[in-house]
Write an enzyme that holds these catalytic residues in place. Structure first.
Site, mmCIF file in Angstrom:
data_model
loop_
_atom_site.group_PDB
_atom_site.id
_atom_site.type_symbol
_atom_site.label_atom_id
_atom_site.label_comp_id
_atom_site.label_asym_id
_atom_site.label_seq_id
_atom_site.Cartn_x
_atom_site.Cartn_y
_atom_site.Cartn_z
ATOM 1 N N GLY A 345 128.680 58.826 45.074
ATOM 2 C CA GLY A 345 127.621 58.442 44.163
ATOM 3 C C GLY A 345 126.335 58.173 44.913
ATOM 4 O O GLY A 345 126.070 58.786 45.948
ATOM 5 N N ALA A 346 125.533 57.271 44.384
ATOM 6 C CA ALA A 346 124.231 57.012 44.967
ATOM 7 C C ALA A 346 123.781 55.605 44.624
ATOM 8 O O ALA A 346 124.299 54.992 43.696
ATOM 9 C CB ALA A 346 123.216 58.021 44.439
ATOM 10 N N MET A 347 122.824 55.081 45.396
ATOM 11 C CA MET A 347 122.326 53.726 45.179
ATOM 12 C C MET A 347 120.823 53.689 45.334
ATOM 13 O O MET A 347 120.260 54.291 46.241
ATOM 14 C CB MET A 347 123.021 52.788 46.162
ATOM 15 C CG MET A 347 122.551 51.346 46.106
ATOM 16 S SD MET A 347 122.942 50.570 44.501
ATOM 17 C CE MET A 347 121.656 49.321 44.442
ATOM 18 N N GLU A 348 120.202 52.950 44.378
ATOM 19 C CA GLU A 348 118.743 52.990 44.233
ATOM 20 C C GLU A 348 117.982 51.970 45.073
ATOM 21 O O GLU A 348 116.883 51.584 44.685
ATOM 22 C CB GLU A 348 118.418 52.764 42.758
ATOM 23 C CG GLU A 348 118.666 51.331 42.237
ATOM 24 C CD GLU A 348 120.017 51.147 41.566
ATOM 25 O OE1 GLU A 348 120.969 51.854 41.937
ATOM 26 O OE2 GLU A 348 120.124 50.273 40.696
ATOM 27 N N HIS A 381 117.993 59.928 38.558
ATOM 28 C CA HIS A 381 118.518 58.627 38.142
ATOM 29 C C HIS A 381 118.048 57.522 39.090
ATOM 30 O O HIS A 381 117.470 56.521 38.669
ATOM 31 C CB HIS A 381 120.055 58.673 38.112
ATOM 32 C CG HIS A 381 120.697 57.392 37.695
ATOM 33 N ND1 HIS A 381 121.037 57.132 36.388
ATOM 34 C CD2 HIS A 381 121.042 56.290 38.396
ATOM 35 C CE1 HIS A 381 121.559 55.929 36.306
ATOM 36 N NE2 HIS A 381 121.579 55.392 37.508
ATOM 37 N N GLU A 382 118.281 57.702 40.369
ATOM 38 C CA GLU A 382 117.949 56.644 41.337
ATOM 39 C C GLU A 382 116.442 56.404 41.386
ATOM 40 O O GLU A 382 115.988 55.270 41.531
ATOM 41 C CB GLU A 382 118.479 56.972 42.734
ATOM 42 C CG GLU A 382 119.984 57.298 42.812
ATOM 43 C CD GLU A 382 120.880 56.333 42.072
ATOM 44 O OE1 GLU A 382 120.505 55.152 41.931
ATOM 45 O OE2 GLU A 382 121.958 56.757 41.599
ATOM 46 N N HIS A 385 115.168 54.198 38.625
ATOM 47 C CA HIS A 385 115.444 52.784 38.906
ATOM 48 C C HIS A 385 114.331 52.112 39.703
ATOM 49 O O HIS A 385 114.224 50.889 39.704
ATOM 50 C CB HIS A 385 116.725 52.649 39.720
ATOM 51 C CG HIS A 385 117.975 52.636 38.903
ATOM 52 N ND1 HIS A 385 118.109 51.911 37.749
ATOM 53 C CD2 HIS A 385 119.174 53.236 39.106
ATOM 54 C CE1 HIS A 385 119.331 52.083 37.267
ATOM 55 N NE2 HIS A 385 120.001 52.886 38.063
ATOM 56 N N GLU A 404 120.872 50.549 33.571
ATOM 57 C CA GLU A 404 121.678 51.762 33.694
ATOM 58 C C GLU A 404 121.576 52.663 32.478
ATOM 59 O O GLU A 404 121.488 53.877 32.595
ATOM 60 C CB GLU A 404 123.139 51.407 33.990
ATOM 61 C CG GLU A 404 123.346 50.698 35.320
ATOM 62 C CD GLU A 404 122.816 51.481 36.523
ATOM 63 O OE1 GLU A 404 122.489 52.673 36.378
ATOM 64 O OE2 GLU A 404 122.714 50.883 37.609
HETATM 65 ZN ZN LIG Z 1 121.938 53.472 38.113
#
Ligand SMILES: [Zn+2]
Ligand SMILES: *[C@@H]1O[C@H](CO)[C@@H](O)[C@H](O)[C@H]1NC(C)=O
Ligand SMILES: *[C@@H]1O[C@H](CO)[C@@H](O)[C@H](O)[C@H]1NC(C)=O
Ligand SMILES: *[C@@H]1O[C@H](CO)[C@@H](O)[C@H](O)[C@H]1NC(C)=O
Length: 968
Positions: A345-348, A381-382, A385, A404
C-alpha cells in the site's frame, strides 16, 4: 493510508517555538550520538504550585479502564526535537534516540503522561526543565512508569517535595531511549532487499495510526499537533529523508563515517504523519514546471526506469489539487519513495510519501494497464491527503472516514485529470460502490462514524466501509449538492481548519454555508441528510411500485440486508435515510426528489408522463448509495428494453440493474427468474461495466455452486452468454484497445478459461509453454493476460508449470509482475503443491516474503481444492500466524477469505467450533470480523436452502433453449 492497505498534517510558522538548543559537549555513552547534551543547571529548583491541590484523577487508579485511553490534556506539546540514529548492520538493528519536547502546561499537574511503547527510556536521562527568560530550572523526576494497556509513559515528579508543573508555564521534557528497527511494517522498520546480488538494508517509518509511539516517546493523538525538528543519523553511503528538506549535515562525534542530517522544522502537524527513511537509493527529479515546490522520486538503482510514470503523474496530480482546492501545497518539496519489501500500500506522510514498489513502479513491458491504474489510484490518493488529512486532520480516529472516504472519491477526479485514458471515474460503481455494498449489506456491518478507543479498534477502522462507503456517500453528496458547491465548500472547510483538526460536523457546516450561498435546493440541511448515512450502518433498498392506471408511484425504503437473522436483540435504530432520488424514462429528462428520513413511504406522482408500456429507472448513473427494486411489470419492461436495444439505457445503469437485480434475488426480495432473465441480453453487451457488475454478482452463484452437481449447468449457461464476446474480442489484445476494452477482454478470457472454454484453455496453455521456452521474451504473454495465462497453465499442468512461474516470480525485478505470478501459483490443483505452498508461507527462507505469504493464503482459500487444506492449516497454525501477520487487518483478511465460501452445516459447525475454542487466540480486535465470517456462512447456508433448486431449474430450461450453442 491507501487501499491496497491504507493507511496522513499541518503548518504554522515556527516562531519562537523552536527549541533553543544550546550546543555543548558533555555527554558520554549514548548521548554522544545525540546532540551532545545541554548544559543544564544542577540546581533543583521546584516550581511549587500555589492552590488547587487536587490532581486530575487520570492515571491515579492502579488499573486503567479500557475506555480511558486518551491522554490527559494537562500539558500540550508544541515542538519536538527528534534525533534518531538507526544502525543497519546484520545482527544490529538498534535505534539510538533522543527527544526534547517543548510543552505548555495548561493545568497544574505532578506528572507528564505521553505515549511510548517498545522502546526503552533511560531513566537517568529524563529531564523536565522550566523554560524561562532567566535561569532554566530543572524539576526533579521521581520515577517513570509504563502503562502497557494504554501504551502510556508516565513521568512522575518528586512528590515528597511537591514538585508540580504550573499552569501557563512552558517546559522542556527530554530523554534518551533505545529501540529496534522491526521487521514488521510498523513504527521504524527495516526493509531487506537484494540488488545486484547483494543483500541490502534500509530503514523506513510507518506511524499511522498509532505507531509513532514505537519510534519516539510522543503525544500520539491526531489533535495534539506540533512542530517537528528532525535529525537522522546515517552512514556515509546512505541518504536520509524526512518530511522537510535537508538543511545541514554534521559529523557524528565518535562514529567514523556517520553523519547527522538535519531537516528543516515541519509545519504544525500530527504525530502519525512524521516520517523518516534511510536508504541507498537513486533520486529522480521530476519536472514541475513553474511550481513552488520540488518533486522527487526515490527508488533502488536497478528500478529507475520503472519510475517514469510516477514521475510524470506525481507533480501533475499535486498541481491539480492546488487548483482544485484553491490552496497551494504548503511544503517546499514532495518526495515519493518505493519500498522494496515489508511494505504494502502507501502512506501519505506530509512531504514524504511511502509506497510499496508494486503500487508506485510501472514497467510498460511487463506491467499491465491495471498495474498502471493502481499506481494512479495510490498516487492521487496519497496526494489528496496532503490537504484532506494532513493540512486539516480528523480530531480523533472515530472520524477516520472523513479523510479516507473523501480522499477515495476526490482521487478519482485527479485521476481523470492526470490519465483520462484510464476512465477511473467511470469505473467507480464497480470498483467501489458495488464492492462495499456487499459488506454493508451484512447485519454485522458498522456505521462509517464509530466511537473507537483502543489502538486495536483503531486499526480495524481501515476497512472498506471507511474508504469505499465513505467515497460512495461523498460522491452522492457531490451529486446532490452540485460539483461547484461541493468544491467551494471543501475549500472553505480547508481554509477555516487548516493546521488544525475537524469533526464531520465542521465539514457539513462548511457545505451548508456554501449550499446557502449558491441557493442549492435541499429538503433539509447537509448535516441532517448526511448524519443518516454516517451514523447508521447499512443502506436502503428503494422499492418503486407503479400504479399503471393512475400513474402514481409509491416509493418506500427499508434497510437492505443480504440475510435477516432471527436475532431477538432489539436494535433501536430506525433504518430510514434522507435518500436523494433521481429517475428517468428516456435518459434525456432526469427527475429528482427526496425520500425523507421520517417518512417510510409516500405516493409520488412523477413530474412527467409515463405510458403504461414505458419503463422507469431510478438512481440515474447510480450516484445514490442504495439499491432499487421495482414491481414485476416494470422489471419486465426493463428486460424488454435490454433485449431490443440495450443502449437506450446508460452503461452505468445497465451495470446497476444487473448488480441490483442479482443482489435483490440473493437477499430474497426478488425471484431469481428476474435477474437470470435479464442476463440473456448480455449476449449483445459489449461494455465493460455491465459485464463486470454481472460477473461480480454471479461469482456468488459460482462460489456457492462450485461443488454441487448443478455447476455444469451454470458453466454452460455463462459460456453461452460469454461466447459471442469472446469471439469478437479475441484472445490477444490489440493496440487499438481502450483501457476498459483491455479490462473486458481479460474478464472474458478469465471467465471462459475458468469455466472450461476449450479454445481459451488451449490458447492459454500454448502461450505459456512458448513463454517457458523463451523466458526472457516479454511479448509472448501480454501483461494484461499474464495472470490468466499462468493460472490456466498451472491449473491444467503440474509441477513443471508451477516451478516456472515460481522461478519467474523470484527473478522478476518488477513488483507488479511478481504479484501477478504469485497469485497464479495458487491455481494449482495438486494437493501436495498446495500443502508445500502453505508450509513455505510461514518460512521466509523458502521464497515467499511475509507480505507474499498473506496473498498466497488468501488466493489459495479461493481455490476449491485449496480451501479445505488452507482452513485446516489456518486452524493448526493460528498461533504462528498471529505472530507473523502482526497486523490485525491482515489476519482478519486471512480469516475472511478462508471461510467466505463455506455453505454447508458441517462447515458452519467447524467454523463456530474453532471460533468458540480459540476466543483468546483470535485477538479481541478481530471480534467484528470473526462475527462477520460466521454471519456470512449462515447466509450462504440459507441461500443454498432457498435458491439452489430454483436456479438449477432455470438453468436447465435456459440450456435447452434451441438458440443455445455453447462453443466449447
Ligand atoms: Zn488514505
Ligand atoms: C509557551 O509557549 C507557547 C508556544 O510557543 C507560547 O505561545 C507562549 O507564549 C509560551 N508561554 C510562556 C509563558 O512563555
Ligand atoms: C549496535 O551498534 C551500536 C552503535 O555502533 C552500539 O552502540 C550497540 O552496542 C550495538 N548493539 C549491539 C547489540 O551490538
Ligand atoms: C531489541 O532487540 C534486542 C535483540 O533482540 C533485544 O534484546 C532488546 O530487548 C530489544 N530492545 C527493545 C527496546 O525492545
Amino acid at each position: 493510508m491507501s487501499a491496497v492497505l491504507r493507511l496522513t498534517v499541518t503548518k504554522c510558522r515556527a516562531s519562537g517555538i523552536v527549541v533553543i538548543l544550546i550546543a555543548c559537549l558533555m555527554a558520554v555513552g549514548l548521548s554522544v550520538y545525540f546532540l551532545a547534551g545541554r548544559p543544564y543547571p544542577t540546581a533543583n529548583s521546584c516550581s511549587v504550585s500555589p492552590k488547587r491541590p487536587s490532581l486530575p484523577s487520570f492515571g491515579a487508579a492502579p488499573k486503567i479502564a479500557q475506555s480511558v485511553i486518551r491522554l490527559p490534556r494537562t500539558v500540550l506539546p508544541h515542538h519536538y526535537d527528534v534525533r534518531l540514529l538507526p544502525i543497519l548492520e546484520k545482527g544490529n538493528f538498534t535505534v539510538l534516540g533522543r527527544v526534547a519536547i517543548d510543552l505548555q502546561c495548561v493545568e497544574e499537574t505532578d506528572r507528564i503522561v505521553l505515549h511510548s511503547s517498545d522502546i526503552k527510556v533511560d531513566l537517568k536521562s529524563v529531564q523536565v526543565i522550566e523554560q524561562g527568560e532567566m535561569a532554566k530550572n530543572m524539576l526533579s523526576v521521581e520515577s517513570i512508569d509504563y502503562e502497557t494497556v494504554t501504551e502510556f509513559l508516565i513521568i512522575r515528579l518528586n512528590a515528597k517535595h511537591k514538585v508540580k508543573l504550573a499552569k501557563r508555564t512552558n517546559y522542556t521534557l527530554s530523554m534518551d531511549f533505545v529501540g529496534n528497527l522491526t521487521d514488521t511494517s510498523a513504527g521504524f522498520f527495516r526493509s531487506v532487499y537484494v540488488e545486484y546480488g547483494v543483500e541490502r538494508y534500509m530503514a523506513v517509518s510507518q506511524m499511522e495510526p498509532t505507531d509513532a509511539r514505537r519510534v519516539f516517546p510522543c503525544f500520539d493523538e491526531p489533535n495534539m499537533k506540533a512542530i517537528f525538528t528532525v535529525s537522522i543519523g546515517r552512514h556515509r553511503d546512505m541518504t536520509a529523508l524526512s518530511n522537510m528538506p535537508l538543511i545541514d549535515t554534521t559529523a557524528i562525534d565518535g562514529m567514523q563515517d556517520f553523519y547527522w542530517d538535519h531537516f528543516a522544522p515541519t509545519l504544525l502537524m500530527s504525530t502519525y504523519l512524521v516520517a523518516f527513511v534511510v536508504a541507498n537509493f537513486t533520486k529522480i527529479e521530476a519536472d514541475v514546471g513553474n511550481a513552488n515546490w520540488k518533486f522527487n522520486i526515490h527508488v533502488r538503482t536497478s528500478a529507475v526506469s520503472q519510475a517514469q510514470y510516477a514521475k510524470v503523474i506525481g507533480p501533475k496530480a499535486q498541481a491539480f489539487y492546488e487548483d482544485y482546492f484553491q490552496m497551494p501545497f504548503p511544503l517546499p518539496k514532495q518526495d515519493m519513495i518505493a519500498i522494496p519489501s515489508a511494505f504494502v500500500g502507501a502512506m501519505e506522510n506530509w512531504g514524504l510519501l511511502t509506497y510499496g514498489e508494486s503500487v508506485l513502479l510501472y514497467d510498460a513491458d511487463v506491467s499491465s494497464l491495471d498495474d498502471r491504474q493502481t499506481v494512479v489510484e495510490l498516487v492521487t490518493h496519497e496526494l489528496a491527503h496532503q490537504w484532506f488529512g494532513n493540512l486539516v486532520t480528523m480530531d480523533w480516529w472515530s472520524d477516520l472516514w472523513l479523510k479516507e472516504g473523501f480522499t477515495s472519491y476526490i482521487e478519482c477526479l485527479a485521476a481523470e485529470h492526470v490519465d483520462p485514458s484510464l476512465e477511473r471515474l467511470e469505473q467507480f460503481v464497480t470498483s467501489a460502490l458495488h464492492t462495499v455494498m456487499r459488506l454493508d449489506a451484512l447485519e454485522s456491518s458498522h456505521p462509517i462514524s464509530v466511537l473507537v478507543n483502543h489502538p486495536d479498534e483503531i486499526g480495524e477502522l481501515f476497512d472498506d466501509i471507511s474508504y469505499k462507503k465513505g467515497a460512495a456517500i461523498t460522491r452522492m453528496l457531490a451529486n446532490f449538492i452540485g460539483a461547484k458547491s461541493f468544491r467551494n465548500g471543501l475549500t472553505h472547510y480547508l481554509r477555516i481548519h487548516q493546521y488544525g483538526n475537524a469533526v464531520q460536523d465542521d465539514l457539513w457546516n462548511a457545505l451548508d454555508r456554501q449550499a446557502d450561498l449558491d441557493q442549492v435546493f435541499l429538503p433539509t440541511n447537509v448535516k441532517t441528510i448526511m448524519d443518516t448515512w454516517t451514523l447508521k450502518m447499512g443502506f436502503p433498498v428503494v422499492t418503486v411500485q407503479r400504479d399503471y392506471c393512475s400513474q402514481n408511484v409509491t416509493i418506500t425504503q427499508k434497510r437492505f440486508l443480504v440475510r435477516k437473522s432471527n436475532s431477538t436483540t432489539a436494535d433501536p435504530t430506525v433504518y430510514l435515510w434522507w435518500t436523494p432520488l433521481t429517475y428517468t424514462t428516456d435518459f434525456r429528462t432526469i427527475g429528482s426528489t427526496w425520500l425523507a428520513e421520517n417518512q417510510s413511504s409516500k405516493n409520488l406522482t412523477l413530474e412527467f408522463e409515463i405510458r403504461d408500456d414505458e419503463w422507469v429507472i431510478f438512481n440515474v448513473n447510480e450516484t445514490g448509495y442504495y439499491r432499487v427494486n421495482y414491481d414485476a411489470r416494470n422489471w419486465h419492461l426493463i428486460a424488454k428494453q435490454l433485449m431490443t436495444n440495450h443502449t437506450a439505457i446508460s452503461v452505468i445503469n445497465r451495470a446497476q440493474i444487473m448488480n441490483d437485480a442479482l443482489n435483490l434475488a440473493r437477499a430474497g426480495l426478488l425471484v431469481y427468474e428476474v435477474p437470470l432473465n435479464l442476463t440473456k441480453y448480455l449476449e449483445r453487451e459489449e461494455e465493460f461495466l455491465p459485464w463486470e457488475a454481472t460477473l461480480t454478482a454471479l461469482s456468488y452463484l459460482d462460489s456457492m455452486m462450485k461443488r454441487t452437481p448443478g455447476y455444469g449447468l451454470l458453466k454452460n449457461y455463462v459460456l453461452k452468454i460469454l461466447s459471442p464476446l469472446y469471439d469478437s474480442l479475441g484472445f490477444v489484445n490489440r493496440s487499438s484497445d481502450s483501457h476498459l476494452t483491455g479490462k473486458l477482454r481479460r474478464k472474458v478470457v478469465e471467465s471462459c478459461c475458468s469455466m472450461g472454454h476449450k479454445d481459451c484453455i488451449t490458447k492459454a496453455i500454448d502461450s505459456y509453454h512458448r513463454w517457458m521456452s523463451d523466458p526472457q521474451n516479454t511479448t509472448i504473454v501480454p501483461a494484461m493476460l499474464k495472470r490468466v495465462v499462468a493460472c490456466t497453465a498451472i491449473r491444467h499442468g503440474g509441477e513443471v508449470e508451477w516451478d516456472f512461474a515460481f522461478q519467474r516470480f523470484r527473478d522478476s525485478n518488477v513488483a507488479s509482475e511478481k504479484a501477478t505470478l504469485l497469485s497464479s501459483l495458487s491455481c494449482t490443483q495438486e494437493s501436495w503443491i498446495i500443502a508445500r505452498m502453505l508450509e513455505m508461507c510461514l518460512n521466509p527462507t523458502t521464497g515467499f516474503r511475509t507480505q507474499d505469504a498473506l496473498d498466497v493464503i488468501k488466493t489459495l482459500a479461493g481455490n476449491p481444492i485449496g480451501r479445505f487444506l488452507t482452513f485446516n492449516f489456518t486452524r493448526e497454525k493460528w498461533l504462528e500466524m498471529t505472530k507473523i501477520f502482526s497486523s490485525i487487518h491482515n489476519l482478519a483478511h486471512v480469516f475472511e477469505s478462508v471461510t467466505k465460501a463455506f455453505n454447508t452445516d458441517m462447515e458452519l459447525k467447524e467454523l463456530s467450533d474453532f471460533v468458540g475454542r480459540n476466543k483468546e487466540l483470535l485477538v479481541s480486535a478481530m471480534t467484528r470480523s470473526t462475527q462477520q465470517s460466521i454471519d456470512r456462512v449462515r447466509s450462504n447456508l440459507s441461500w443454498m436452502k432457498q435458491n439452489y433448486r430454483h436456479v438449477v431449474n432455470w438453468l436447465q430450461k435456459a440450456n435447452t433453449d434451441v438458440t443455445f450453442q455453447p462453443s466449447t
